[in-house]
Scaffold this motif. Sequence first.
Motif, PDB file in Angstrom:
ATOM      1  N   LYS A  77      28.687 -45.475  74.610  1.00 21.17           N
ATOM      2  CA  LYS A  77      29.878 -44.687  74.319  1.00 21.17           C
ATOM      3  C   LYS A  77      30.929 -45.623  73.731  1.00 21.17           C
ATOM      4  CE  LYS A  77      31.686 -40.480  76.344  1.00 21.17           C
ATOM      5  NZ  LYS A  77      31.867 -39.704  77.595  1.00 21.17           N
ATOM      6  N   GLN A  78      31.407 -45.283  72.558  1.00 19.18           N
ATOM      7  CA  GLN A  78      32.304 -46.167  71.815  1.00 19.18           C
ATOM      8  C   GLN A  78      33.759 -45.840  72.113  1.00 19.18           C
ATOM      9  OE1 GLN A  78      31.079 -47.470  67.751  1.00 19.18           O
ATOM     10  NE2 GLN A  78      32.932 -46.406  67.117  1.00 19.18           N
ATOM     11  N   ILE A  79      34.567 -46.895  72.215  1.00 22.56           N
ATOM     12  CA  ILE A  79      35.994 -46.719  72.498  1.00 22.56           C
ATOM     13  C   ILE A  79      36.772 -47.884  71.883  1.00 22.56           C
ATOM     14  CG2 ILE A  79      35.900 -47.934  74.699  1.00 22.56           C
ATOM     15  CD1 ILE A  79      37.929 -44.738  74.108  1.00 22.56           C
ATOM     16  N   PRO A  80      37.864 -47.612  71.162  1.00 23.32           N
ATOM     17  CA  PRO A  80      38.680 -48.719  70.627  1.00 23.32           C
ATOM     18  C   PRO A  80      39.643 -49.261  71.681  1.00 23.32           C
ATOM     19  CG  PRO A  80      39.473 -46.608  69.796  1.00 23.32           C
ATOM     20  CD  PRO A  80      38.264 -46.308  70.625  1.00 23.32           C
ATOM     21  N   VAL A  81      39.956 -50.527  71.552  1.00 21.91           N
ATOM     22  CA  VAL A  81      40.924 -51.187  72.421  1.00 21.91           C
ATOM     23  C   VAL A  81      42.011 -51.776  71.526  1.00 21.91           C
ATOM     24  CG1 VAL A  81      41.319 -53.071  74.046  1.00 21.91           C
ATOM     25  CG2 VAL A  81      39.219 -51.704  74.199  1.00 21.91           C
ATOM     26  N   ARG A  82      43.262 -51.431  71.803  1.00 18.05           N
ATOM     27  CA  ARG A  82      44.377 -51.873  70.968  1.00 18.05           C
ATOM     28  C   ARG A  82      45.219 -52.917  71.711  1.00 18.05           C
ATOM     29  NH1 ARG A  82      49.183 -49.943  72.758  1.00 18.05           N
ATOM     30  NH2 ARG A  82      49.214 -48.047  74.046  1.00 18.05           N
ATOM     31  N   PRO A  83      45.987 -53.718  70.979  1.00 21.68           N
ATOM     32  CA  PRO A  83      46.903 -54.657  71.642  1.00 21.68           C
ATOM     33  C   PRO A  83      48.183 -53.933  72.074  1.00 21.68           C
ATOM     34  CG  PRO A  83      47.063 -54.904  69.276  1.00 21.68           C
ATOM     35  CD  PRO A  83      45.984 -53.884  69.519  1.00 21.68           C
ATOM     36  N   PHE A  84      49.070 -54.666  72.716  1.00 28.36           N
ATOM     37  CA  PHE A  84      50.376 -54.103  73.063  1.00 28.36           C
ATOM     38  C   PHE A  84      51.164 -53.810  71.797  1.00 28.36           C
ATOM     39  CE2 PHE A  84      49.452 -56.308  77.065  1.00 28.36           C
ATOM     40  CZ  PHE A  84      49.810 -55.341  77.976  1.00 28.36           C
ATOM     41  N   GLN A  90      32.070 -50.845  73.305  1.00 30.83           N
ATOM     42  CA  GLN A  90      31.115 -49.826  73.744  1.00 30.83           C
ATOM     43  C   GLN A  90      30.859 -49.986  75.235  1.00 30.83           C
ATOM     44  OE1 GLN A  90      27.523 -50.230  71.394  1.00 30.83           O
ATOM     45  NE2 GLN A  90      28.024 -48.432  70.191  1.00 30.83           N
ATOM     46  N   PHE A  91      30.797 -48.843  75.924  1.00 31.12           N
ATOM     47  CA  PHE A  91      30.226 -48.826  77.259  1.00 31.12           C
ATOM     48  C   PHE A  91      28.713 -48.695  77.074  1.00 31.12           C
ATOM     49  CE2 PHE A  91      34.484 -47.025  77.986  1.00 31.12           C
ATOM     50  CZ  PHE A  91      34.912 -47.784  79.059  1.00 31.12           C
ATOM     51  N   LYS A  92      27.939 -49.660  77.531  1.00 34.40           N
ATOM     52  CA  LYS A  92      26.495 -49.641  77.325  1.00 34.40           C
ATOM     53  C   LYS A  92      25.767 -49.755  78.667  1.00 34.40           C
ATOM     54  CE  LYS A  92      24.500 -51.713  73.937  1.00 34.40           C
ATOM     55  NZ  LYS A  92      23.996 -52.737  72.979  1.00 34.40           N
ATOM     56  N   VAL A  93      24.810 -48.850  78.869  1.00 36.97           N
ATOM     57  CA  VAL A  93      23.901 -48.931  79.999  1.00 36.97           C
ATOM     58  C   VAL A  93      22.491 -49.009  79.428  1.00 36.97           C
ATOM     59  CG1 VAL A  93      22.966 -47.772  82.027  1.00 36.97           C
ATOM     60  CG2 VAL A  93      25.421 -47.683  81.571  1.00 36.97           C
ATOM     61  N   GLU A  94      21.845 -50.150  79.592  1.00 35.81           N
ATOM     62  CA  GLU A  94      20.453 -50.343  79.162  1.00 35.81           C
ATOM     63  C   GLU A  94      19.634 -50.589  80.425  1.00 35.81           C
ATOM     64  OE1 GLU A  94      19.166 -50.062  76.211  1.00 35.81           O
ATOM     65  OE2 GLU A  94      20.987 -49.902  74.993  1.00 35.81           O
ATOM     66  N   VAL A 132      28.490 -38.874  81.912  1.00 38.11           N
ATOM     67  CA  VAL A 132      29.007 -40.219  81.660  1.00 38.11           C
ATOM     68  C   VAL A 132      30.518 -40.109  81.452  1.00 38.11           C
ATOM     69  CG1 VAL A 132      28.875 -42.246  80.179  1.00 38.11           C
ATOM     70  CG2 VAL A 132      26.820 -40.876  80.603  1.00 38.11           C
ATOM     71  N   ARG A 133      31.280 -40.777  82.294  1.00 45.08           N
ATOM     72  CA  ARG A 133      32.749 -40.628  82.249  1.00 45.08           C
ATOM     73  C   ARG A 133      33.421 -41.994  82.349  1.00 45.08           C
ATOM     74  NH1 ARG A 133      33.330 -35.680  86.650  1.00 45.08           N
ATOM     75  NH2 ARG A 133      32.255 -34.072  85.412  1.00 45.08           N
ATOM     76  N   HIS A 134      34.602 -42.072  81.753  1.00 43.11           N
ATOM     77  CA  HIS A 134      35.454 -43.254  81.912  1.00 43.11           C
ATOM     78  C   HIS A 134      36.898 -42.817  81.723  1.00 43.11           C
ATOM     79  CE1 HIS A 134      36.178 -43.624  77.527  1.00 43.11           C
ATOM     80  NE2 HIS A 134      34.915 -43.232  77.410  1.00 43.11           N
ATOM     81  N   HIS A 135      37.797 -43.435  82.449  1.00 39.86           N
ATOM     82  CA  HIS A 135      39.210 -43.091  82.361  1.00 39.86           C
ATOM     83  C   HIS A 135      40.026 -44.197  83.017  1.00 39.86           C
ATOM     84  CE1 HIS A 135      38.994 -42.001  86.629  1.00 39.86           C
ATOM     85  NE2 HIS A 135      37.871 -41.340  86.329  1.00 39.86           N
ATOM     86  N   LYS A 136      41.323 -44.165  82.793  1.00 37.58           N
ATOM     87  CA  LYS A 136      42.206 -45.139  83.428  1.00 37.58           C
ATOM     88  C   LYS A 136      42.293 -44.867  84.925  1.00 37.58           C
ATOM     89  CE  LYS A 136      45.156 -45.717  79.337  1.00 37.58           C
ATOM     90  NZ  LYS A 136      46.528 -45.585  78.789  1.00 37.58           N
TER      91      LYS A 136
END
Length: 443
Positions: free
Chosen positions: A399-406, A382-386, A303-307
Amino acid sequence: MANLCITSLIFLSFLPIICLSFSPENPTDRRILVLLDDFALKSSHSIFFKALQNRGFELDFKLADDRQINLQRYGQYMYDGLVLFAPNTERFGGSLDLADVLDFVDSGHDLILSADVNASDLNRNIAAECGVDFDEDPSAMVIDHTNYAVSDTEGDHTLIASDDFVQSDVMLGSAKMEILYSMKQAPVLFKGIGHSLNSANNLAMKVLGASPSAYSANPKSKLSNPPSLTGSAISLVSVVQARNNARIMIAGSLDMFSNRLFKSGVQKAGSSNKYEKSGNEQFVTELSKWVFHERGHLKAVNVRHHKVGETDEPAMYRINDDLEYSVEIFEWSGTNWEPYVSNDVQVQFYMMSPYVLKTLSTNQKGLYYTSFKVPDVYGVFQFKVEYHRLGYTSLSLAKQIPVRPFRHNEYERFITTAFPYYGASFSTMAGFFIFSFIYLYSK
């Protein structure tokens, strides 16, 4: 002494490699406990047991009231599956009881339960906990005066020839379903008790049903009241896939697994088609493959994620970033892992509710991928696959990931949407300057 120490160290250094070389890489349960009412069932049902052994299963046969029965040793389960061919047993031997059987299933292990006429309360309670309710009349059997198996003697029409199969090639095998669709599949012979599915349990499913003309009653007595189970509501064989992916098969006939019905010819009443061999062996074999995870078992890896344009997984994302998400999904074929191909796998970018829902594309080789823009909302996502599909083990990935503002220095120097505020600020300064000049220098 020194040589002994050196030999011991060498052995210990290779021990992890030895253990890994013998560790199974497949999900198939290999050790099964078979509980019987009578050891005579080993010979009368030998074809079914032999088929399991030929597929690599190790069967441990014991009488259901054996005092040595124990599912666990030192807190570890000794078996991967349980077959209960003891419909008349009122109480298991040893320390095994109803709670132990349910705990066995709750821990992710598989179960096959076969009841019969005069099934004990113990078997009925196990089935009820799994969402299956047998007919309350202890002497009731499924009777069908239309879809019975033709025999030399008229009989009481309790030997049913059923071909109401679930339409799932995962459970019954693609070859069987092709035969079924071509109307060449021999019916399954069934003689036993019927059951219904508890409406509160949405995990139980009928895989072999009775015809609309069937009903459940005592064949040796006249009907005084309407039967409690009638028509298509009667299930002959049902399965349950629990939320932990444990699988259960519940049948109302022990004879259905017997050599006699496996080899018996069958002709359905009202039909000119006569089959030299019933469909019991094929039906039971294919369904047991599904129960013991030889088919329909999925796993997700990598399971992968990236810009977009990068390969490393970031610690967090910024709002409006473009990202890519991918996962590899494989299916166990019985011998090895093969790419799972489907077009209904979805991913959610989730915080309290899904902000992004995307259907994943596939390269037909097990890789599923997509790309999307991070929403203009910051927080912990969260990236969720159900993934839940009939006959397949469910996948639940998160898979949990934070998102920040500018940051303040990441914004543009002049924002277009802020132009009215800029104009208001400068017009206020200009008005104050003009007012001050007029107030100071006018008489």
